[in-house]
Scaffold this active site. Structure first.
Site, PDB file in Angstrom:
ATOM      1  N   SER A 102      23.846 -17.105 -30.452  1.00 18.03           N
ATOM      2  CA  SER A 102      23.983 -18.244 -31.372  1.00 18.03           C
ATOM      3  C   SER A 102      23.897 -19.608 -30.712  1.00 18.03           C
ATOM      4  CB  SER A 102      25.290 -18.130 -32.152  1.00 18.03           C
ATOM      5  OG  SER A 102      25.129 -17.211 -33.203  1.00 18.03           O
ATOM      6  N   LYS A 105      21.468 -21.916 -32.291  1.00 16.03           N
ATOM      7  CA  LYS A 105      21.787 -22.818 -33.393  1.00 16.03           C
ATOM      8  C   LYS A 105      21.858 -24.272 -32.947  1.00 16.03           C
ATOM      9  CE  LYS A 105      24.317 -19.492 -36.277  1.00 16.03           C
ATOM     10  NZ  LYS A 105      24.196 -18.277 -35.466  1.00 16.03           N
ATOM     11  N   ASP A 212      21.692  -4.880 -38.476  1.00 19.35           N
ATOM     12  CA  ASP A 212      21.996  -6.249 -38.894  1.00 19.35           C
ATOM     13  C   ASP A 212      21.815  -6.429 -40.394  1.00 19.35           C
ATOM     14  OD1 ASP A 212      22.335  -6.883 -36.204  1.00 19.35           O
ATOM     15  OD2 ASP A 212      20.286  -7.631 -35.980  1.00 19.35           O
ATOM     16  N   SER A 364      29.314 -20.320 -37.147  1.00 19.87           N
ATOM     17  CA  SER A 364      28.116 -19.643 -36.651  1.00 19.87           C
ATOM     18  C   SER A 364      27.435 -18.850 -37.765  1.00 19.87           C
ATOM     19  CB  SER A 364      28.450 -18.729 -35.474  1.00 19.87           C
ATOM     20  OG  SER A 364      27.292 -18.483 -34.692  1.00 19.87           O
ATOM     21  N   ASN A 366      24.456 -17.511 -39.686  1.00 22.18           N
ATOM     22  CA  ASN A 366      23.061 -17.218 -39.351  1.00 22.18           C
ATOM     23  C   ASN A 366      22.072 -17.627 -40.433  1.00 22.18           C
ATOM     24  OD1 ASN A 366      23.926 -16.078 -36.973  1.00 22.18           O
ATOM     25  ND2 ASN A 366      23.877 -13.989 -37.737  1.00 22.18           N
ATOM     26  N   THR A 472      29.467 -21.216 -29.407  1.00 21.80           N
ATOM     27  CA  THR A 472      29.570 -19.861 -28.876  1.00 21.80           C
ATOM     28  C   THR A 472      28.295 -19.085 -29.203  1.00 21.80           C
ATOM     29  OG1 THR A 472      30.613 -19.184 -30.931  1.00 21.80           O
ATOM     30  CG2 THR A 472      32.073 -19.787 -29.118  1.00 21.80           C
ATOM     31  N   GLY A 473      28.132 -17.956 -28.538  1.00 24.34           N
ATOM     32  CA  GLY A 473      27.019 -17.063 -28.829  1.00 24.34           C
ATOM     33  C   GLY A 473      27.409 -15.644 -28.480  1.00 24.34           C
ATOM     34  N   SER A 474      27.099 -14.700 -29.380  1.00 27.01           N
ATOM     35  CA  SER A 474      27.501 -13.319 -29.127  1.00 27.01           C
ATOM     36  C   SER A 474      26.640 -12.346 -29.903  1.00 27.01           C
ATOM     37  CB  SER A 474      28.975 -13.128 -29.531  1.00 27.01           C
ATOM     38  OG  SER A 474      29.348 -11.776 -29.409  1.00 27.01           O
TER      39      SER A 474
END
Length: 539
Positions: A102, A105, A212, A364, A366, A472-474
């Site tokens: 993420s 973004k 997903d 976050s 999407n 953040t990103g995960s």
């Protein structure tokens, strides 16, 4: 895949993933030349002895954090620069590719603010080419025209510390239905149509996985987004073992039906749920057990056909208000109507883009990020192929000073496992952003350590609490964090910490990122060198 694992994964991804896939074999964005230029923000600077010592101390702490199991099994890319002078304070693999999750973004929200402006509003309308008689009969179809508004929902704005909701999930459609009835419409001779032709039809970007697409973080892309293109499946166990478990979908949808094979187990038995939906299938199968007298379980599922779902919702809302409808609810993906302008019967204006961006980066989100990329591209007309969409982003990155080939983009949100960026690309983007008129809005959208968003529960009771403003990103095996750090001395630094191929437990890479943030704040806590007039930092 078991529900418990999926819910954990869903929460992790909501805390950090998203971006629009621009098609199989999408070109490297900005790949006009192979020559790599050093961005101005990260150019080599003469460094003081104190600065060199601070770097050495940070390097020692970083080596200790990243050199032990399990962090040392993965790959790490780090870059820290002084926000005022552009001096590079520390770098490790800063020009290597990493899956950003993420952190992607950051690119898309900057693009949207730059091209649309913080005050931009999305416009959703009810339209017709028919007429309304004196008796209230509308001759023709009623069309819900979507134009990418990501917040046709019951969210409360502006976002303050956490998400808040008010009213039914379909509240925006309720308001449109009420407005139509207020015009005196009592009958509709045609259909209720959900028209999402504002964007070319491509629901899933390159690099999104089958798993997903079942859950809220992988909802289908469409110019119509009602309540994030999701519905809630609630499972309520009985009072005793053996009782049936009740399943309910809200709001009701034609997108799928539920085959409920869940039973009530003894009160001391752990929940055991499995949910499956094959791609393109209209059947959701849920199996397993829930303990007696336990609280209902809520599973948020994505909608595969958002325009059809929205049309069905609108038709039901109108009928509940006494409107007779002769036709059906249906979707329209290609806008091919006869000439002449339609009549606008009702209109919904979105919250300002700045408020939408804040929600996106804080939680976050999407799907909302995908809306922004497509809305920017749509300002120049409908694109013909994925490469045309990719070029919109590529051109912006070039203006921002990002080196050619430093961003390979398959989507807007970072959910795609095909996205690749360098730490230097992110730092260059953030350095560019802080010089722009929209920076205060952008900065305010970033989660704050120990305070809100996806960083609310991280770095509490550490020197980093309240001083890290970062995205953040995960996704699986990926943990990233990039943004700004505000030291006690008043110095601001820009950083990008990207980690890939992480095989440990989910918290271990996050713990290493926390350690890096604390070390960064402590070791670079010196007054920055003066370079002309001091830039005013947003509060």
């Amino acid at each position: 895949m078991r529900i418990e694992r999926m819910l954990q994964r869903c929460a992790a991804v909501t805390a950090a993933s998203a971006v629009w896939a621009l098609g199989l074999g999408a070109p490297r964005l900005g790949a006009q030349t192979k020559a790599k230029t050093e961005p101005a923000c990260c150019a080599a600077k003469k460094r003081s002895a104190a600065s060199k010592k601070a770097t050495a101390r940070f390097a020692a702490r970083a080596d200790a954090l990243l050199g032990t199991m399990p962090a040392n099994k993965g790959e790490w890319g780090l870059l820290i620069v002084d926000a005022e002078s552009g001096e590079t304070l520390y770098e490790q693999n800063a020009d290597k590719y990493f899956v950003p999750a993420s952190n992607m973004k950051l690119f898309t929200t900057a693009l949207a603010l730059a091209k649309l402006g913080p005050e931009y509003r999305f416009r959703t309308t009810l339209e017709t080419r028919g007429t309304i008689s004196s008796e209230g009969e509308l001759s023709g179809d009623v069309v819900l025209m979507g134009r990418g508004d990501p917040n046709l929902s019951n969210r409360k704005f502006p976002y303050e510390l956490k998400e808040e909701f008010d009213g039914p999930q379909e509240r925006a459609l309720v308001e449109l239905a009420d407005a139509l009835v207020a015009k005196g419409v009592k009958e509709i001779s045609g259909d209720v149509i959900g028209d999402d032709s504002y964007f070319p039809r491509e629901r899933y970007p390159n690099g999104w996985e089958i798993d997903d697409m079942v859950w809220e973080y992988g909802a289908a892309i469409s110019a119509i987004v009602v309540d994030d293109n999701t519905v809630a499946l609630s499972l309520t166990p009985g009072e005793q073992a053996g009782n049936a478990v009740q399943a309910a979908v809200t709001p009701a949808t034609p997108d799928f039906t539920v085959e409920n094979d869940v039973v009530t187990s003894a009160a001391d038995v752990k929940p055991d749920l499995t949910l499956t939906r094959e791609p393109g299938s209209h059947l959701v199968v849920v199996k397993g057990s829930l303990p007696a007298k336990s609280a209902p379980r809520k599973l948020v599922l994505s909608i595969e056909e958002p325009a059809q779902h929205a049309a069905a919702l609108l038709k039901r809302l109108l009928e509940e208000r006494g409107v007779k409808i002769a036709g059906v609810a249906r979707a329209r993906h290609d806008h091919a109507e006869p000439g002449g302008d339609p009549v606008v019967l009702a209109e919904h204006a979105s919250v300002p883009l700045g408020d939408a961006v804040k929600l996106i980066n804080k939680i976050s989100q999407n799907l909302h990020t995908e809306m922004l990329l497509r809305t920017v591209a749509r300002q120049n007309g409908v694109w013909a192929k994925p490469e045309d969409l990719a070029k919109v982003a590529s051109d912006f990155y070039s203006v921002a000073g990002i080196a050619p080939d430093d961003v390979i983009q398959s989507d807007a949100s970072g959910l795609s496992r095909h996205d690749l960026v360098t730490p230097r690309a992110i730092v260059t983007l953030l350095s560019f952003a802080q010089k722009q008129s929209w920076f205060a809005t952008y900065y305010a959208s970033l989660p704050v350590a120990g305070v809100d968003g996806t960083l609310e529960d991280r770095m509490k009771n550490t020197p980093a609490a309240g001083r890290i403003h970062a995205k953040t990103g995960s996704v699986e095996h990926v943990r990233t964090l990039s943004g700004f750090a505000e030291t006690v001395s008043g110095r601001r630094v820009i950083f990008s910490f990207l980690s890939n191929n992480q095989g440990g437990k989910s918290h271990e890479a996050a713990d290493a990122l926390t350690g890096l943030c604390v070390a960064m704040l402590e070791e670079f806590n010196v007054s920055p060198p003066k370079h002309g007039s001091k830039r005013k930092h947003p509060q």
